[in-house]
Motif scaffolding. Structure first.
Motif, PDB file in Angstrom:
ATOM      1  N   SER A   1       7.130 -14.326 -19.715  1.00 41.22           N
ATOM      2  CA  SER A   1       8.489 -13.999 -19.281  1.00 41.22           C
ATOM      3  C   SER A   1       8.788 -14.663 -17.941  1.00 41.22           C
ATOM      4  O   SER A   1       7.876 -15.022 -17.194  1.00 41.22           O
ATOM      5  CB  SER A   1       8.653 -12.480 -19.154  1.00 41.22           C
ATOM      6  OG  SER A   1       7.773 -11.950 -18.184  1.00 41.22           O
ATOM      7  N   LEU A   2      10.059 -14.838 -17.663  1.00 39.00           N
ATOM      8  CA  LEU A   2      10.498 -15.308 -16.351  1.00 39.00           C
ATOM      9  C   LEU A   2      10.539 -14.080 -15.445  1.00 39.00           C
ATOM     10  O   LEU A   2      11.501 -13.315 -15.453  1.00 39.00           O
ATOM     11  CB  LEU A   2      11.878 -15.967 -16.454  1.00 39.00           C
ATOM     12  CG  LEU A   2      11.929 -17.264 -17.268  1.00 39.00           C
ATOM     13  CD1 LEU A   2      13.377 -17.688 -17.502  1.00 39.00           C
ATOM     14  CD2 LEU A   2      11.174 -18.368 -16.553  1.00 39.00           C
ATOM     15  N   HIS A   3       9.486 -13.895 -14.677  1.00 34.95           N
ATOM     16  CA  HIS A   3       9.275 -12.615 -14.021  1.00 34.95           C
ATOM     17  C   HIS A   3       9.734 -12.625 -12.568  1.00 34.95           C
ATOM     18  O   HIS A   3       9.484 -13.571 -11.824  1.00 34.95           O
ATOM     19  CB  HIS A   3       7.800 -12.224 -14.085  1.00 34.95           C
ATOM     20  CG  HIS A   3       7.530 -10.827 -13.632  1.00 34.95           C
ATOM     21  ND1 HIS A   3       8.083  -9.729 -14.249  1.00 34.95           N
ATOM     22  CD2 HIS A   3       6.775 -10.336 -12.606  1.00 34.95           C
ATOM     23  CE1 HIS A   3       7.673  -8.634 -13.642  1.00 34.95           C
ATOM     24  NE2 HIS A   3       6.892  -8.967 -12.634  1.00 34.95           N
ATOM     25  N   THR A   4      10.391 -11.521 -12.192  1.00 35.39           N
ATOM     26  CA  THR A   4      10.805 -11.304 -10.806  1.00 35.39           C
ATOM     27  C   THR A   4      10.272  -9.959 -10.354  1.00 35.39           C
ATOM     28  O   THR A   4      10.472  -8.951 -11.046  1.00 35.39           O
ATOM     29  CB  THR A   4      12.334 -11.301 -10.673  1.00 35.39           C
ATOM     30  OG1 THR A   4      12.851 -12.568 -11.094  1.00 35.39           O
ATOM     31  CG2 THR A   4      12.751 -11.041  -9.231  1.00 35.39           C
ATOM     32  N   GLU A   5       9.581  -9.930  -9.228  1.00 33.29           N
ATOM     33  CA  GLU A   5       9.125  -8.656  -8.686  1.00 33.29           C
ATOM     34  C   GLU A   5       9.702  -8.464  -7.290  1.00 33.29           C
ATOM     35  O   GLU A   5       9.894  -9.421  -6.545  1.00 33.29           O
ATOM     36  CB  GLU A   5       7.602  -8.563  -8.656  1.00 33.29           C
ATOM     37  CG  GLU A   5       6.918  -9.535  -7.713  1.00 33.29           C
ATOM     38  CD  GLU A   5       5.401  -9.374  -7.717  1.00 33.29           C
ATOM     39  OE1 GLU A   5       4.793  -9.570  -6.640  1.00 33.29           O
ATOM     40  OE2 GLU A   5       4.826  -9.075  -8.779  1.00 33.29           O
ATOM     41  N   ILE A   6      10.017  -7.244  -6.959  1.00 31.36           N
ATOM     42  CA  ILE A   6      10.500  -6.930  -5.624  1.00 31.36           C
ATOM     43  C   ILE A   6       9.542  -5.937  -4.985  1.00 31.36           C
ATOM     44  O   ILE A   6       8.837  -5.195  -5.681  1.00 31.36           O
ATOM     45  CB  ILE A   6      11.937  -6.364  -5.646  1.00 31.36           C
ATOM     46  CG1 ILE A   6      12.023  -5.100  -6.497  1.00 31.36           C
ATOM     47  CG2 ILE A   6      12.903  -7.395  -6.155  1.00 31.36           C
ATOM     48  CD1 ILE A   6      13.383  -4.453  -6.478  1.00 31.36           C
ATOM     49  N   GLU A   7       9.492  -5.941  -3.670  1.00 35.23           N
ATOM     50  CA  GLU A   7       8.593  -5.060  -2.942  1.00 35.23           C
ATOM     51  C   GLU A   7       9.382  -3.938  -2.288  1.00 35.23           C
ATOM     52  O   GLU A   7      10.529  -4.125  -1.872  1.00 35.23           O
ATOM     53  CB  GLU A   7       7.812  -5.858  -1.893  1.00 35.23           C
ATOM     54  CG  GLU A   7       6.885  -6.900  -2.507  1.00 35.23           C
ATOM     55  CD  GLU A   7       6.071  -7.642  -1.456  1.00 35.23           C
ATOM     56  OE1 GLU A   7       6.439  -7.586  -0.262  1.00 35.23           O
ATOM     57  OE2 GLU A   7       5.052  -8.258  -1.825  1.00 35.23           O
ATOM     58  N   PHE A   8       8.716  -2.785  -2.189  1.00 36.74           N
ATOM     59  CA  PHE A   8       9.394  -1.589  -1.694  1.00 36.74           C
ATOM     60  C   PHE A   8       8.442  -0.790  -0.825  1.00 36.74           C
ATOM     61  O   PHE A   8       7.228  -0.775  -1.058  1.00 36.74           O
ATOM     62  CB  PHE A   8       9.836  -0.733  -2.894  1.00 36.74           C
ATOM     63  CG  PHE A   8      11.249  -0.213  -2.798  1.00 36.74           C
ATOM     64  CD1 PHE A   8      12.315  -1.075  -2.875  1.00 36.74           C
ATOM     65  CD2 PHE A   8      11.503   1.130  -2.650  1.00 36.74           C
ATOM     66  CE1 PHE A   8      13.617  -0.615  -2.809  1.00 36.74           C
ATOM     67  CE2 PHE A   8      12.793   1.620  -2.584  1.00 36.74           C
ATOM     68  CZ  PHE A   8      13.865   0.738  -2.662  1.00 36.74           C
ATOM     69  N   ASP A   9       8.999  -0.100   0.195  1.00 34.68           N
ATOM     70  CA  ASP A   9       8.210   0.833   0.983  1.00 34.68           C
ATOM     71  C   ASP A   9       9.122   1.945   1.479  1.00 34.68           C
ATOM     72  O   ASP A   9      10.292   2.032   1.083  1.00 34.68           O
ATOM     73  CB  ASP A   9       7.474   0.137   2.132  1.00 34.68           C
ATOM     74  CG  ASP A   9       8.426  -0.523   3.133  1.00 34.68           C
ATOM     75  OD1 ASP A   9       9.639  -0.187   3.147  1.00 34.68           O
ATOM     76  OD2 ASP A   9       7.961  -1.378   3.908  1.00 34.68           O
TER      77      ASP A   9
END
Length: 626
Positions: free
Chosen positions: A318-326
């Motif tokens: 897949s064309l993957h996008t991840e975002i980071e969170f805190d």
């Protein structure tokens, strides 16, 4: 696919004001920014905000019957519309568009309101029959699409979100304390309850009818598990695997039907991974976009699933996008989360979901598939495993034990069935949180005395099925897929679709014996056997990993100024809902260096208090003066 709203004067004596209707629809523009329409016919007004998904050029609503006597607006999708349309065309009905929901007006003309039994979809619609002068509001089987309404000045006022109803000048803002008690006690609030007194959420699987001055509610579907004595003979695993694969593939095919880009959420767990794999199976040569969220902070390391998300993205190409969170991202988005959820929350992960849907839309994806609904029907929560193990009963029961049994008998019809909490004990906790004034009114709003659950659907059922039924009613319908998934997706003009919540899938799943869903204390056993055909073993064999986000303790420990202000003794006393001394003691406890919430098993009590106080501010709700 949109947001709907409307006003219907029951007596016919008061015309709808167009400016009020437009103001209501504009309040939910985020649900449908592509187009809008308004109609006013005397005592009926309908507003529509469109998110264009199918038949982009011609799918504007409302839709009319051929003789113009029936008008309809709908939020959602009818997945089996092609089959229904074919039947209607054979009967002589003509269609003006290729839009899926146009079948509704013709089905009604052909069969009356019972046509709703033929729908496979996620929907909330309003249909008006001018010949019978009858108004119908309906919500899908599982409550994926919310539909709220109130009655003021002899008019029914309704909308996809409450913020639209609040634009009506006759609607008063008053807190519904039963909702507050529910959010403390259950996984979420439960239809018809909302946080706004006088505003109701139409129950899943129900329609409301207004005719001849009478408002009536009707159930057209409910989850009905077989009696324990009537369980079918257990077949071999292959039978269930083959049936599930066929039904889930069809469900995914239905939900890939769109004239806009479709993607999927990827948590790294079994359910979203299987949805992605089935999408790949349906269209093996297409590269879908996937989206996930991770927690890079050391203190959130035990929440982070990026290892598995990346593994699945690679596996599915897949064309993957991840975002980071805190915790800082939680703090930044928490007020927005309350605005869209329209009430207090038990946890903060709606903030993560808002960030995800925002990212989805930035990548030009309008439709997203995800794995909600699997845990509730296949036994994905730890309670199912505890039931299968058998719970240890005390040799001698204390007074508190006996009072708990009495309460369970009242709630579930079974003194031995444990669901989520010891409610007798927890009621003491909640009452310690409430102010003296609120506690005086407690008999009038306590949620354990007014829970609208059909106990007939629990009587004589296996413990697995009791838990599944309650999870649907108390966790899934109004929390996970309505307040959470629907609202945070549409906040960024994204439509969520849920392959596990297909009526044909669930009609089959309800016949699968409990010992096939959990075998050898393996949760979701039969689904995992199917998943092994599509997923790496590291994914298919993973134990359930609950999706959680940083809690109120982290917001407090990191000295988030506005959070401390929201929980200050001065504000708590002024608002009048909580006991300021109790809240202050909890704050001190939550800020200790060695304190940590074991989410999701611990209740984040201060998150409920904090988000309720945000709710009061965001929606300009009154202080409690009782």
């Amino acid at each position: 696919m949109c947001g709907i709203t409307g006003i219907f004067n029951i007596s016919g004596a008061q015309p709808v004001q167009p400016e009020t209707l437009k103001s209501m629809a504009d309040a939910i523009n985020h649900r449908g920014p592509d187009d809008s329409s308004y109609i006013v016919h005397g005592d009926l007004g309908l507003g529509f905000k469109r998110l264009s998904i199918i038949d982009l050029a011609h799918g504007q609503q409302p839709f009319y019957s051929e003789d113009q006597s029936v008008v309809m607006i709908c939020n959602g999708e009818i997945y089996n519309y092609k089959e229904l349309r074919k039947e209607l065309v054979a009967k002589g009905y003509t269609f003006k568009t290729n839009c899926d929901v146009e079948v509704i007006v013709h089905l009604y003309a052909d069969q009356g309101i019972r046509f709703i039994d033929k729908l496979n979809g996620q929907f909330a619609f309003c249909l008006y029959d001018s010949k019978a002068r009858a108004l119908f509001l309906a919500r899908d089987h599982f409550g994926i699409c919310p539909l709220f309404y109130t009655v003021v000045n002899n008019s029914v006022v309704f909308a996809s979100e409450i913020k639209a109803i609040l634009k009506h000048p006759a609607v008063r803002r008053e807190v519904n304390l039963t909702a507050l008690d529910q959010i403390f006690s259950f996984p979420g609030i439960v239809s018809p309850t909302t946080f706004f007194k006088g505003v109701e959420n139409l129950k899943a699987g129900h329609f409301l009818k207004v005719q001849d001055g009478v408002i009536s509610k009707h159930e057209y579907w409910d989850l009905d598990y077989p009696q324990e004595a009537n369980h079918a003979e257990v077949k071999n695993d292959e039978y269930y695997i083959e049936q599930l694969e066929e039904l889930l593939l069809q469900s995914v095919k239905y939900r890939l039907n769109a004239d806009v880009p479709v993607g999927f959420y990827l948590s790294g767990g079994l359910d979203s991974s299987l949805v992605g794999a089935l999408m790949k199976k349906v269209n093996p040569d297409f590269q879908y976009k996937s989206f996930s969220i991770g927690y890079p902070s050391r203190e959130d390391a035990d929440l982070d699933e990026r290892k598995y998300q990346r593994m699945m993205a690679t596996h599915l190409n897949s064309l993957h996008t991840e975002i980071e969170f805190d915790w800082a991202n939680v703090a930044d988005r928490l007020k927005d989360a309350i605005y869209y959820s329209e009430g207090a929350l038990k946890e903060s992960y709606n903030t993560c979901s808002l960030a995800l849907s925002e990212t989805v839309r930035k990548h030009d994806v309008k439709v997203i598939l995800s794995g909600e609904g699997s845990d509730e029907f296949f036994g994905g929560y730890v309670g199912y495993r505890f039931d299968a193990q058998g719970r240890i009963k005390p040799d001698e029961k204390s007074i508190d034990d006996m009072l708990e049994d009495e309460l369970r008998e009242k709630l579930w019809g079974d003194p031995n069935f444990f669901y989520e909490s010891n409610y007798h004990e927890f009621r003491n906790t909640t009452q310690a949180l409430y102010s003296q004034g609120v506690n005086k009114a407690f008999p009038s709003f306590g949620c354990l005395d007014r829970l609208e659950i059909n106990r007939e659907r629990l009587n004589g059922r296996h413990s697995f099925h009791k838990r599944s039924y309650l999870d649907l009613k108390l966790r899934l319908s109004d929390h996970l897929i309505s307040d959470h998934a629907d609202r945070v997706n549409y906040a960024n003009s994204v439509e969520g679709r849920y392959p596990f919540l297909d009526i044909a899938v669930i009609d089959f799943v309800r016949t699968i014996p409990p010992q096939v869903k959990i075998k050898g204390l393996v949760e979701k056993y039969i689904l995992k056997q199917l998943a092994k055909k599509f997923l790496p073993l590291e994914i298919s064999n993973r134990q359930k990993f609950a999706w959680v986000a940083p809690g109120s303790n982290q917001l407090l420990k990191n000295k988030t100024e506005w959070v401390h202000d929201m929980l200050s003794p001065e504000r708590i006393k002024r608002q009048g809902y909580f006991n300021s001394e109790t809240i202050e003691r909890l704050k001190q406890k939550y800020q200790k260096d060695n304190f940590k919430l074991n989410l999701p098993y611990d209740s984040d009590i201060l998150m409920v208090v904090l988000t309720f106080n945000i709710f009061l501010e965001v929606f300009d709700m009154p202080d409690y003066n009782g």
